[in-house]
Design a protein around this motif. Sequence first.
Motif, PDB file in Angstrom:
ATOM      1  N   UNK A 171       2.488  34.163   1.030  1.00 28.66           N
ATOM      2  CA  UNK A 171       3.299  34.753  -0.036  1.00 28.66           C
ATOM      3  C   UNK A 171       3.990  33.707  -0.898  1.00 28.66           C
ATOM      4  N   UNK A 172       4.661  32.751  -0.263  1.00 31.13           N
ATOM      5  CA  UNK A 172       5.474  31.785  -1.019  1.00 31.13           C
ATOM      6  C   UNK A 172       4.765  30.464  -1.288  1.00 31.13           C
ATOM      7  N   UNK A 173       3.729  30.151  -0.508  1.00 30.36           N
ATOM      8  CA  UNK A 173       3.095  28.831  -0.609  1.00 30.36           C
ATOM      9  C   UNK A 173       1.574  28.969  -0.734  1.00 30.36           C
ATOM     10  N   UNK A 174       1.148  29.746  -1.734  1.00 22.77           N
ATOM     11  CA  UNK A 174      -0.276  30.053  -1.893  1.00 22.77           C
ATOM     12  C   UNK A 174      -1.098  28.808  -2.217  1.00 22.77           C
ATOM     13  N   UNK A 175      -0.597  27.972  -3.102  1.00 23.47           N
ATOM     14  CA  UNK A 175      -1.332  26.745  -3.458  1.00 23.47           C
ATOM     15  C   UNK A 175      -1.461  25.828  -2.248  1.00 23.47           C
ATOM     16  N   UNK A 176      -0.377  25.704  -1.508  1.00 18.30           N
ATOM     17  CA  UNK A 176      -0.395  24.900  -0.280  1.00 18.30           C
ATOM     18  C   UNK A 176      -1.415  25.455   0.714  1.00 18.30           C
ATOM     19  N   UNK A 177      -1.411  26.778   0.901  1.00 15.95           N
ATOM     20  CA  UNK A 177      -2.319  27.405   1.869  1.00 15.95           C
ATOM     21  C   UNK A 177      -3.770  27.164   1.485  1.00 15.95           C
ATOM     22  N   UNK A 178      -4.051  27.244   0.195  1.00 14.01           N
ATOM     23  CA  UNK A 178      -5.406  26.983  -0.274  1.00 14.01           C
ATOM     24  C   UNK A 178      -5.790  25.525  -0.049  1.00 14.01           C
ATOM     25  N   UNK A 179      -4.853  24.632  -0.284  1.00  9.40           N
ATOM     26  CA  UNK A 179      -5.130  23.197  -0.185  1.00  9.40           C
ATOM     27  C   UNK A 179      -5.400  22.780   1.260  1.00  9.40           C
ATOM     28  N   UNK A 207      -7.868  22.640   7.096  1.00  7.11           N
ATOM     29  CA  UNK A 207      -7.233  21.835   8.144  1.00  7.11           C
ATOM     30  C   UNK A 207      -6.435  22.732   9.083  1.00  7.11           C
ATOM     31  N   UNK A 208      -5.536  23.534   8.504  1.00  2.00           N
ATOM     32  CA  UNK A 208      -4.677  24.375   9.314  1.00  2.00           C
ATOM     33  C   UNK A 208      -5.462  25.470  10.014  1.00  2.00           C
ATOM     34  N   UNK A 209      -6.490  25.984   9.334  1.00  2.00           N
ATOM     35  CA  UNK A 209      -7.299  27.031   9.957  1.00  2.00           C
ATOM     36  C   UNK A 209      -7.922  26.564  11.254  1.00  2.00           C
ATOM     37  N   UNK A 210      -8.437  25.335  11.254  1.00  2.00           N
ATOM     38  CA  UNK A 210      -9.054  24.783  12.467  1.00  2.00           C
ATOM     39  C   UNK A 210      -8.026  24.597  13.569  1.00  2.00           C
ATOM     40  N   UNK A 211      -6.862  24.034  13.211  1.00  2.00           N
ATOM     41  CA  UNK A 211      -5.834  23.772  14.215  1.00  2.00           C
ATOM     42  C   UNK A 211      -5.265  25.062  14.794  1.00  2.00           C
ATOM     43  N   UNK A 212      -4.988  26.039  13.934  1.00  2.00           N
ATOM     44  CA  UNK A 212      -4.405  27.294  14.418  1.00  2.00           C
ATOM     45  C   UNK A 212      -5.433  28.123  15.192  1.00  2.00           C
ATOM     46  N   UNK A 265      -2.249  12.174   6.696  1.00  2.00           N
ATOM     47  CA  UNK A 265      -3.577  12.801   6.589  1.00  2.00           C
ATOM     48  C   UNK A 265      -4.697  11.853   7.021  1.00  2.00           C
ATOM     49  N   UNK A 266      -5.679  12.416   7.731  1.00  2.00           N
ATOM     50  CA  UNK A 266      -6.836  11.626   8.185  1.00  2.00           C
ATOM     51  C   UNK A 266      -7.998  12.574   8.458  1.00  2.00           C
ATOM     52  N   UNK A 267      -9.217  12.063   8.396  1.00  2.00           N
ATOM     53  CA  UNK A 267     -10.399  12.856   8.721  1.00  2.00           C
ATOM     54  C   UNK A 267     -10.682  13.961   7.727  1.00  2.00           C
ATOM     55  N   UNK A 268     -10.503  13.712   6.440  1.00  2.00           N
ATOM     56  CA  UNK A 268     -10.651  14.756   5.426  1.00  2.00           C
ATOM     57  C   UNK A 268     -11.312  14.177   4.168  1.00  2.00           C
ATOM     58  N   UNK A 269     -11.692  15.091   3.273  1.00  2.00           N
ATOM     59  CA  UNK A 269     -12.080  14.734   1.912  1.00  2.00           C
ATOM     60  C   UNK A 269     -11.531  15.801   0.971  1.00  2.00           C
ATOM     61  N   UNK A 270     -11.296  15.440  -0.280  1.00  2.00           N
ATOM     62  CA  UNK A 270     -10.774  16.371  -1.268  1.00  2.00           C
ATOM     63  C   UNK A 270     -11.943  16.936  -2.068  1.00  2.00           C
ATOM     64  N   UNK A 271     -12.017  18.264  -2.103  1.00  2.00           N
ATOM     65  CA  UNK A 271     -13.063  18.967  -2.831  1.00  2.00           C
ATOM     66  C   UNK A 271     -12.418  19.698  -4.001  1.00  2.00           C
ATOM     67  N   UNK A 272     -13.008  19.576  -5.193  1.00  2.00           N
ATOM     68  CA  UNK A 272     -12.452  20.239  -6.365  1.00  2.00           C
ATOM     69  C   UNK A 272     -11.386  19.400  -7.040  1.00  2.00           C
ATOM     70  N   UNK A 289      -8.845  21.160  -2.759  1.00  2.00           N
ATOM     71  CA  UNK A 289      -8.479  21.499  -1.381  1.00  2.00           C
ATOM     72  C   UNK A 289      -9.037  20.420  -0.457  1.00  2.00           C
ATOM     73  N   UNK A 290      -8.408  20.304   0.706  1.00  2.00           N
ATOM     74  CA  UNK A 290      -8.839  19.314   1.698  1.00  2.00           C
ATOM     75  C   UNK A 290      -9.822  19.953   2.681  1.00  2.00           C
ATOM     76  N   UNK A 291     -10.887  19.257   2.954  1.00  2.00           N
ATOM     77  CA  UNK A 291     -11.867  19.713   3.948  1.00  2.00           C
ATOM     78  C   UNK A 291     -11.998  18.676   5.045  1.00  2.00           C
ATOM     79  N   UNK A 292     -12.219  19.156   6.260  1.00  2.00           N
ATOM     80  CA  UNK A 292     -12.360  18.253   7.409  1.00  2.00           C
ATOM     81  C   UNK A 292     -13.712  17.547   7.355  1.00  2.00           C
ATOM     82  N   UNK A 293     -13.688  16.236   7.509  1.00  4.27           N
ATOM     83  CA  UNK A 293     -14.925  15.467   7.646  1.00  4.27           C
ATOM     84  C   UNK A 293     -15.120  14.986   9.082  1.00  4.27           C
ATOM     85  N   UNK A 294     -14.019  14.824   9.805  1.00  3.95           N
ATOM     86  CA  UNK A 294     -14.072  14.387  11.201  1.00  3.95           C
ATOM     87  C   UNK A 294     -12.949  15.106  11.952  1.00  3.95           C
ATOM     88  N   UNK A 295     -13.324  16.116  12.751  1.00 11.52           N
ATOM     89  CA  UNK A 295     -12.329  16.946  13.417  1.00 11.52           C
ATOM     90  C   UNK A 295     -11.404  16.123  14.308  1.00 11.52           C
TER      91      UNK A 295
END
Length: 460
Positions: free
Chosen positions: A78-86, A90-95, A153-160, A166-172
């Motif tokens: 609700x309050x941090x939509x841009x953050x959630x998208x970015x 990363x957070x989806x994998x951890x959670x 931040x580590x193990x990621x790449x920026x897409x878009x 948004x950040x995507x995982x390259x090395x879990x």
Amino acid sequence: MDVEIIARIQFAFTVAFHYIYPPLSIGLGLLMVIMESLFLYTKNKEYEILARFWTKIFALTFGIGVVTGIVMEFEFGTNWATYSKYVGDIFGSALAAEGIFAFALESGFLGILIFGWNRVKPWVHLVSTIGVFLGSLFSAVWIVVANSWQQTPAGYKIVGEGMHARAEITDFWEMVFNPSSVDRLTHVWIGAFLAGAFLVLSVHAFYLLKNRHVEVSKKAMKIALVVAAVFSLGQLFTGHHSAEGVAKNQPAKLAALEGHFEASAPADMYLFGWVDKEKQEVTGVKVPGGLSLLLHGDQESNVTGLNAFPEDERPSQVNAVFQFYHIMVAIGMLLIVLSLVGIWAWWRGRLFTSKWLLIAFALAVILPQIANQAGWFAAEMGRQPWVVYGLLRTSDAFSQAVSANQIVFSLVLFFIVYLILFLLFIYLLTKKIKHGPYDPKEETVRPNQKEMAHLFESKK
């Protein structure tokens, strides 16, 4: 009022309230494992009584912690939509890992832990207690990993690009073991162990002051005091190692924590003080060259200060970061002193007879909570103006479609609901403490030492 500030206040409020309970659950989980293990080893019924009693309080803290933690996930959307998208990948994998490896383990054994007394074999119940404890530890792992990735931040790449980046995982595993995750995780775990240990110390010191449940309280205090002494000293080492990591990976944050402004110069270490941001001065008690000595082993070594960074890339609330950090450190040192004094009094045979020490332990329950909160505030405010360090600014992360009035309205509602939950928690906790560790069917009238002496004299 500014939407970003209101959104940050709301999230800080919900997280701060939630963070009262998970550390207690983790700390009590460790003590329950110890108590129940001692029961199986010694067959002393009093250890089982303690384990049953603290299981009830654990269940209370666990339940409130689950309820208060759900709200934060909705706030991301609700309050941090841009953050959630970015950070969604990363957070989806951890959670998701938390749900699979932690929450499933914890909740799977929780029923046996709470309702399995006298229904399963003692060793099976101990396994369930260990399972719940490990589940709480693993839950902290994935939450801290997600938060640590924001710091380093580590193990990621920026897409878009732009708003679509948004950040995507390259090395879990590189993401999991980012530069700050292990240091921060051990620091959080130990803070939780101390919160649980000092709650147990507080309750049983209260019983001893009231001359109630004397024998079980002596046993509980010995267990909790050993845990408090070991981990309060351990926290000193993890804190130092974590500070070294901050100096390497987040130098602007370290400069704010210590109130160090000069771009590159030897840095003093302040025991306490007040930061004047405009004058770039700190007034207080300091150890000359102390920070340089701790970081580099040399009082003359240069430390990077706030002036080495553009003003829009360093924390704006320097004094607040400084104060929260020093509150955490001061309480950590106080817990070490209190724990060691307790050990010394135990060795001298005065632990259970020294009234001032029992009062100190009874009141000290609040100290780990304050330290945990202050440490979290220092870490998060010290990361500003970044929500993901060096990648995404906080000012770019909140939802543009949400108004300040909407957030204020929900904040007021959250405050009312959380206040009710907190009062309910205090009421139920107080009720359980007043009742004591004995069930009505098991409780017997145990005369104290004066009554025993009087009875003996009358028989003579």
